[in-house]
Design an enzyme around this catalytic site. Sequence first.
Site, PDB file in Angstrom:
ATOM      1  CD  GLU A  44      -2.593   1.451   2.532  1.00 27.12           C
ATOM      2  OE1 GLU A  44      -3.599   2.185   2.516  1.00 27.12           O
ATOM      3  OE2 GLU A  44      -2.182   0.877   3.566  1.00 27.12           O
ATOM      4  CD  GLU A  69       2.381   8.054   5.261  1.00 23.13           C
ATOM      5  OE1 GLU A  69       2.850   9.213   5.117  1.00 23.13           O
ATOM      6  OE2 GLU A  69       1.369   7.649   4.653  1.00 23.13           O
ATOM      7  CG  ASP A 118      -2.141  15.565  -2.304  1.00 25.96           C
ATOM      8  OD1 ASP A 118      -2.991  16.158  -2.998  1.00 25.96           O
ATOM      9  OD2 ASP A 118      -1.362  16.156  -1.540  1.00 25.96           O
ATOM     10  CE  LYS A 122      -3.447  25.605  -6.860  1.00 27.47           C
ATOM     11  NZ  LYS A 122      -2.546  26.595  -6.215  1.00 27.47           N
ATOM     12  CG  ASP A 154     -12.482  11.899  -0.754  1.00 29.66           C
ATOM     13  OD1 ASP A 154     -11.275  11.600  -0.915  1.00 29.66           O
ATOM     14  OD2 ASP A 154     -12.843  13.048  -0.475  1.00 29.66           O
ATOM     15  CE1 TYR A 193      -7.322  12.337   5.246  1.00 27.85           C
ATOM     16  CE2 TYR A 193      -5.704  10.586   4.994  1.00 27.85           C
ATOM     17  CZ  TYR A 193      -6.010  11.902   5.255  1.00 27.85           C
ATOM     18  OH  TYR A 193      -4.993  12.794   5.540  1.00 27.85           O
TER      19      TYR A 193
END
Length: 214
Positions: A44, A69, A118, A122, A154, A193
């Site tokens: 992951e 991470e 993330d 932009k 999401d 999240y």
Amino acid sequence: MRLRNKPWAKEKLMQNPKIVIQEPEHFRGRWSEAFAKKQLLHIEIGTGKGRFITGMAKQNPHINYIGIEKQESAIVSALDKILEEQLDNVKLLNVDASRLVEYFQKNDIERVYLNFSDPWPKNRHEKRRLTYKSFLRMYESVLVDGGEIHFKTDNQGLFEYSLKSFSEYGLLLKDISLDLHNSGMEDNVMTEYEEKFSAKGQRIYRCEVKYLNE
């Protein structure tokens, strides 16, 4: 989700080298040696506080997992979960995933999970998205032939972008859900999240894609 700084996190990570692998490049091509059993390996990217990766490890003891991470204050919570559950089929890497090829080689990994990455909304930041073509190429270089990416978010914009990116790269879109929690999927393991966003009534988007290089 704001992350509280934990200045003691680095030391705790260093004190648990059997779980938080300190020099992962030494296991490149031989990751089975880092685990109790020689099994299929899933990773992951962006494991955060570890709810997903530890949940998957408990649910699938026949699979080995690695959570990646770069934020020490997040991954130390994942370490706590592993210690509490005494899981021997999950390890952690406190590294930047953009350097994945330094730690893994072709055929090391069967599946990559990307959860709530993330979105970098932009246009000038497109190359930072974890579903951008350069990242897809990187995953392909460490996955087995026919390896898969499982992706959850999401963010509708990122999901639409990712489907397009997957398709243009030539990946097979296996399973697409525009509302995961109303899809009937029974073995879904939520992230922190995911729980937060779904509690607010937000849709969760999910897809599975497969490399066609068998």
